[in-house]
Motif scaffolding. Structure first.
Motif, PDB file in Angstrom:
ATOM      1  N   ALA A  10      26.626  26.089  38.024  1.00  0.00           N
ATOM      2  CA  ALA A  10      26.437  27.548  37.911  1.00  0.00           C
ATOM      3  C   ALA A  10      27.793  28.260  38.021  1.00  0.00           C
ATOM      4  N   ALA A  11      28.644  27.822  38.951  1.00  0.00           N
ATOM      5  CA  ALA A  11      29.964  28.438  39.122  1.00  0.00           C
ATOM      6  C   ALA A  11      30.793  28.254  37.853  1.00  0.00           C
ATOM      7  N   LEU A  14      29.465  30.555  35.014  1.00  0.00           N
ATOM      8  CA  LEU A  14      29.791  31.970  35.193  1.00  0.00           C
ATOM      9  C   LEU A  14      31.279  32.232  34.941  1.00  0.00           C
ATOM     10  N   THR A  15      32.147  31.426  35.539  1.00  0.00           N
ATOM     11  CA  THR A  15      33.584  31.679  35.362  1.00  0.00           C
ATOM     12  C   THR A  15      34.006  31.390  33.916  1.00  0.00           C
ATOM     13  N   SER A  18      32.864  34.370  31.827  1.00  0.00           N
ATOM     14  CA  SER A  18      33.150  35.713  32.360  1.00  0.00           C
ATOM     15  C   SER A  18      33.989  36.554  31.406  1.00  0.00           C
ATOM     16  N   PRO A  21      32.182  39.144  28.025  1.00  0.00           N
ATOM     17  CA  PRO A  21      31.937  40.599  27.937  1.00  0.00           C
ATOM     18  C   PRO A  21      33.201  41.378  27.551  1.00  0.00           C
ATOM     19  N   GLN A  22      34.373  40.920  28.023  1.00  0.00           N
ATOM     20  CA  GLN A  22      35.629  41.606  27.664  1.00  0.00           C
ATOM     21  C   GLN A  22      35.914  41.415  26.176  1.00  0.00           C
TER      22      GLN A  22
ATOM     23  N   MET B  39      32.674  41.906  32.782  1.00  0.00           N
ATOM     24  CA  MET B  39      33.504  40.706  32.959  1.00  0.00           C
ATOM     25  C   MET B  39      33.810  40.508  34.441  1.00  0.00           C
ATOM     26  N   VAL B  42      30.655  39.318  36.357  1.00  0.00           N
ATOM     27  CA  VAL B  42      30.289  37.912  36.088  1.00  0.00           C
ATOM     28  C   VAL B  42      31.306  36.986  36.758  1.00  0.00           C
ATOM     29  N   LEU B  43      32.591  37.373  36.644  1.00  0.00           N
ATOM     30  CA  LEU B  43      33.648  36.553  37.259  1.00  0.00           C
ATOM     31  C   LEU B  43      33.470  36.523  38.780  1.00  0.00           C
ATOM     32  N   ALA B  45      30.710  36.853  40.543  1.00  0.00           N
ATOM     33  CA  ALA B  45      29.572  35.975  40.887  1.00  0.00           C
ATOM     34  C   ALA B  45      30.008  34.510  40.814  1.00  0.00           C
ATOM     35  N   GLY B  46      30.766  34.188  39.764  1.00  0.00           N
ATOM     36  CA  GLY B  46      31.233  32.805  39.612  1.00  0.00           C
ATOM     37  C   GLY B  46      32.160  32.387  40.737  1.00  0.00           C
TER      38      GLY B  46
END
Lengths: 89, 89
Positions: A10-11, A14-15, A18, A21-22, B39, B42-43, B45-46
């Protein structure tokens, strides 16, 4: 699959995603003045090293997650340079 | 210290500090219109999950690198919200 593996996946997910979106905001608005190219460069170097780490460790999750992140990062990097040069502002 | 550990530490250091140039640019120029809050969320959370992963794995390097990244991320997050509301543009 134990808790640690689930949290690690999961980590990574997400990273790794991430920056997406940008990238989408960049494509939508075509403006990049406030985005730091240095950030993208340092992050890119780090992601490439994470891929090397995954190869050394023979860990496919680390390799795949960071390879995807490198693709998103490179696209964001070049679009940022392009829109910094060609933006309205 | 073997090669894998060195590569892992370098990768953690680079990815953990990658947001710093964006934070410095934000403080310098006080403009955040083009930065994606999604971004940063999300980052964030990660990074929090990476800290949990480090705790589960009892790996101090992962914990410290990502804890530092969370601090930089949170600062960037709140300053981005602030300058989006209070910027000249």
């Amino acid at each position: 699959m134990d808790l640690m593996t689930v949290v690690g996946i999961a980590a990574s997910a997400l990273t790794a995603t991430s920056l997406l979106p940008q990238l989408l905001k960049l494509i939508r608005e075509k403006k990049a003045q406030d985005i730091s190219v240095t950030m993208l460069s340092v992050l890119l170097a780090g992601l490439v090293l994470w891929i090397c780490y995954g190869v050394l460790k023979n860990d496919l999750i680390i390799i795949v997650a960071n390879a995807f992140a490198v693709l998103v990062n490179l696209t964001t990097f070049f679009l940022t340079l392009y829109f910094k040069k060609h933006s309205g502002r």
